[in-house]
Design an enzyme around this catalytic site. Structure first.
Site, PDB file in Angstrom:
ATOM      1  N   TYR A   1       0.773  -1.234   0.000  1.00 60.49           N
ATOM      2  CA  TYR A   1       0.000   0.000   0.000  1.00 60.49           C
ATOM      3  C   TYR A   1       0.815   1.300   0.000  1.00 60.49           C
ATOM      4  O   TYR A   1       0.248   2.384   0.089  1.00 60.49           O
ATOM      5  CB  TYR A   1      -0.966  -0.014   1.204  1.00 60.49           C
ATOM      6  CG  TYR A   1      -1.848  -1.250   1.223  1.00 60.49           C
ATOM      7  CD1 TYR A   1      -2.724  -1.509   0.175  1.00 60.49           C
ATOM      8  CD2 TYR A   1      -1.779  -2.173   2.271  1.00 60.49           C
ATOM      9  CE1 TYR A   1      -3.522  -2.637   0.174  1.00 60.49           C
ATOM     10  CE2 TYR A   1      -2.575  -3.308   2.277  1.00 60.49           C
ATOM     11  CZ  TYR A   1      -3.435  -3.541   1.222  1.00 60.49           C
ATOM     12  OH  TYR A   1      -4.222  -4.661   1.216  1.00 60.49           O
TER      13      TYR A   1
ATOM     14  N   ASN B   1     -12.669   3.156  -2.954  1.00 64.13           N
ATOM     15  CA  ASN B   1     -11.882   1.970  -2.603  1.00 64.13           C
ATOM     16  C   ASN B   1     -12.613   1.283  -1.453  1.00 64.13           C
ATOM     17  O   ASN B   1     -12.523   1.727  -0.294  1.00 64.13           O
ATOM     18  CB  ASN B   1     -10.453   2.339  -2.192  1.00 64.13           C
ATOM     19  CG  ASN B   1      -9.610   1.095  -1.935  1.00 64.13           C
ATOM     20  OD1 ASN B   1     -10.134  -0.006  -1.767  1.00 64.13           O
ATOM     21  ND2 ASN B   1      -8.303   1.271  -1.898  1.00 64.13           N
TER      22      ASN B   1
ATOM     23  N   HIS C   1     -14.894  -7.620  -1.591  1.00 66.94           N
ATOM     24  CA  HIS C   1     -15.078  -9.036  -1.894  1.00 66.94           C
ATOM     25  C   HIS C   1     -16.312  -9.640  -1.220  1.00 66.94           C
ATOM     26  O   HIS C   1     -16.615 -10.800  -1.444  1.00 66.94           O
ATOM     27  CB  HIS C   1     -13.813  -9.799  -1.478  1.00 66.94           C
ATOM     28  CG  HIS C   1     -12.559  -9.044  -1.816  1.00 66.94           C
ATOM     29  ND1 HIS C   1     -12.170  -8.815  -3.126  1.00 66.94           N
ATOM     30  CD2 HIS C   1     -11.638  -8.400  -1.047  1.00 66.94           C
ATOM     31  CE1 HIS C   1     -11.055  -8.084  -3.122  1.00 66.94           C
ATOM     32  NE2 HIS C   1     -10.719  -7.830  -1.874  1.00 66.94           N
TER      33      HIS C   1
ATOM     34  N   ASP D   1     -25.739  -2.964  -2.953  1.00 69.09           N
ATOM     35  CA  ASP D   1     -27.148  -2.566  -3.057  1.00 69.09           C
ATOM     36  C   ASP D   1     -27.296  -1.046  -2.919  1.00 69.09           C
ATOM     37  O   ASP D   1     -28.108  -0.435  -3.612  1.00 69.09           O
ATOM     38  CB  ASP D   1     -27.984  -3.261  -1.982  1.00 69.09           C
ATOM     39  CG  ASP D   1     -28.174  -4.753  -2.261  1.00 69.09           C
ATOM     40  OD1 ASP D   1     -27.894  -5.197  -3.394  1.00 69.09           O
ATOM     41  OD2 ASP D   1     -28.592  -5.475  -1.333  1.00 69.09           O
TER      42      ASP D   1
ATOM     43  N   HIS E   1      -8.287   0.076  -6.458  1.00 69.96           N
ATOM     44  CA  HIS E   1      -7.489  -0.749  -5.547  1.00 69.96           C
ATOM     45  C   HIS E   1      -6.029  -0.354  -5.680  1.00 69.96           C
ATOM     46  O   HIS E   1      -5.501  -0.286  -6.802  1.00 69.96           O
ATOM     47  CB  HIS E   1      -7.670  -2.240  -5.838  1.00 69.96           C
ATOM     48  CG  HIS E   1      -9.088  -2.655  -5.693  1.00 69.96           C
ATOM     49  ND1 HIS E   1      -9.698  -2.694  -4.462  1.00 69.96           N
ATOM     50  CD2 HIS E   1     -10.028  -2.945  -6.608  1.00 69.96           C
ATOM     51  CE1 HIS E   1     -10.963  -3.032  -4.638  1.00 69.96           C
ATOM     52  NE2 HIS E   1     -11.197  -3.179  -5.934  1.00 69.96           N
TER      53      HIS E   1
ATOM     54  N   SER F   1      -3.436  -2.040  -4.482  1.00 70.63           N
ATOM     55  CA  SER F   1      -2.641  -3.225  -4.833  1.00 70.63           C
ATOM     56  C   SER F   1      -3.253  -3.921  -6.052  1.00 70.63           C
ATOM     57  O   SER F   1      -4.424  -3.673  -6.396  1.00 70.63           O
ATOM     58  CB  SER F   1      -2.599  -4.189  -3.642  1.00 70.63           C
ATOM     59  OG  SER F   1      -3.897  -4.679  -3.353  1.00 70.63           O
TER      60      SER F   1
ATOM     61  N   ARG G   1      -9.304 -12.332  -3.543  1.00 73.83           N
ATOM     62  CA  ARG G   1      -9.300 -10.896  -3.875  1.00 73.83           C
ATOM     63  C   ARG G   1      -9.642 -10.635  -5.345  1.00 73.83           C
ATOM     64  O   ARG G   1      -9.824  -9.496  -5.765  1.00 73.83           O
ATOM     65  CB  ARG G   1      -7.940 -10.274  -3.552  1.00 73.83           C
ATOM     66  CG  ARG G   1      -7.648 -10.227  -2.081  1.00 73.83           C
ATOM     67  CD  ARG G   1      -6.410  -9.408  -1.771  1.00 73.83           C
ATOM     68  NE  ARG G   1      -5.880  -9.772  -0.476  1.00 73.83           N
ATOM     69  CZ  ARG G   1      -6.293  -9.267   0.689  1.00 73.83           C
ATOM     70  NH1 ARG G   1      -7.230  -8.333   0.718  1.00 73.83           N
ATOM     71  NH2 ARG G   1      -5.766  -9.664   1.825  1.00 73.83           N
TER      72      ARG G   1
HETATM   73  O1  CA2 Z   1      -5.602  -2.839  -2.836  1.00 75.51           O
HETATM   74  C1  CA2 Z   1      -6.543  -2.256  -2.280  1.00 75.51           C
HETATM   75  O2  CA2 Z   1      -6.698  -1.037  -2.318  1.00 75.51           O
HETATM   76  C2  CA2 Z   1      -7.542  -3.073  -1.422  1.00 75.51           C
HETATM   77  O3  CA2 Z   1      -8.834  -2.536  -1.638  1.00 75.51           O
HETATM   78  C3  CA2 Z   1      -7.110  -2.866   0.007  1.00 75.51           C
HETATM   79  C4  CA2 Z   1      -7.884  -3.740   1.011  1.00 75.51           C
HETATM   80  C5  CA2 Z   1      -7.902  -5.192   0.565  1.00 75.51           C
HETATM   81  O4  CA2 Z   1      -8.740  -5.951   1.444  1.00 75.51           O
HETATM   82  C6  CA2 Z   1      -8.412  -5.337  -0.852  1.00 75.51           C
HETATM   83  O5  CA2 Z   1      -8.366  -6.710  -1.205  1.00 75.51           O
HETATM   84  C7  CA2 Z   1      -7.553  -4.538  -1.806  1.00 75.51           C
HETATM   85  C8  CA2 Z   1      -7.236  -3.675   2.394  1.00 75.51           C
HETATM   86  C9  CA2 Z   1      -7.030  -2.300   2.926  1.00 75.51           C
HETATM   87  C10 CA2 Z   1      -6.052  -2.396   4.039  1.00 75.51           C
HETATM   88  O6  CA2 Z   1      -5.305  -1.216   4.037  1.00 75.51           O
HETATM   89  C11 CA2 Z   1      -4.154  -1.199   4.758  1.00 75.51           C
HETATM   90  C12 CA2 Z   1      -3.354  -0.116   4.556  1.00 75.51           C
HETATM   91  C13 CA2 Z   1      -2.154  -0.041   5.227  1.00 75.51           C
HETATM   92  C14 CA2 Z   1      -1.790  -1.016   6.121  1.00 75.51           C
HETATM   93  C15 CA2 Z   1      -2.608  -2.112   6.330  1.00 75.51           C
HETATM   94  C16 CA2 Z   1      -3.816  -2.196   5.638  1.00 75.51           C
END
Ligand code: CA2
Length: 148
Positions: free
Chosen positions: A22, A74, A80, A87, A100, A102, A111
């Site tokens: 991230y 986001n 998921h 809705d 996203h 990532s 994912r």
């Molecule tokens: O890649 C993305 O932006 C996601 O939406 C981020 C979600 C993840 O569950 C999706 O599959 C993909 C997770 C967000 C967690 O964000 C963090 C940021 C910094 C440190 C830890 C978690």
């Protein structure tokens, strides 16, 4: 026009952990940069983040009434799983881009599935924080194309 930047659960931790997925920027730095970029394009950008599904749904419902023309979203881990958020977006018929940070397709198989993508104007994944800026540019073009 008014654009809403909506971030789901755990995105408040941006810049604090998991930089390999991230990056190093904090959420407030991303929000500030996007607000400046939106202003330069002649838009106003409001930002909201929540770790709670209901709060995100309430904000989407409010967006329908407060003049929001476009959503940059986001949904975090709700991407998921959340039929309820899907809705809300379907009911309000707000145009949105799913973002996203990532590359969700290069991570765990669960994912790869999003409950939002078929409703979205477009999806950006795997380009890091830059994805938010690219989504804003795409939203600007989309809004201009809707006017003509
Ligand atoms: O890649 C993305 O932006 C996601 O939406 C981020 C979600 C993840 O569950 C999706 O599959 C993909 C997770 C967000 C967690 O964000 C963090 C940021 C910094 C440190 C830890 C978690």
């Amino acid at each position: 026009m008014q654009i809403l930047l909506l971030n789901g659960p755990n995105l408040n931790l941006l810049g604090e952990r998991e930089p390999q997925h991230y990056g190093h920027d904090s959420l407030s730095a991303v929000e500030k940069r996007l607000q400046e970029q939106a202003r330069a394009l002649g838009h106003e950008l409001n930002a909201f983040q929540s770790n709670h599904e209901g709060a995100l749904i309430d904000r989407i419902q409010t967006a329908r009434k407060d003049g929001t023309a476009f959503l940059l979203f986001n949904p975090g881990g709700y991407t998921h799983t959340s039929v309820a958020l899907r809705d809300a977006l379907a009911a309000t018929r707000l145009s949105f881009i799913e973002i996203h940070i990532s590359n969700v397709h290069a991570r765990e198989p669960f994912r790869r599935q999003s409950v939002f993508s078929d409703l979205a104007v477009g999806v950006i994944a795997g380009l890091g924080i830059q994805g938010y800026e690219l989504a804003l540019l795409a939203a600007d073009r989309y809004l201009h194309s809707q006017k003509t």
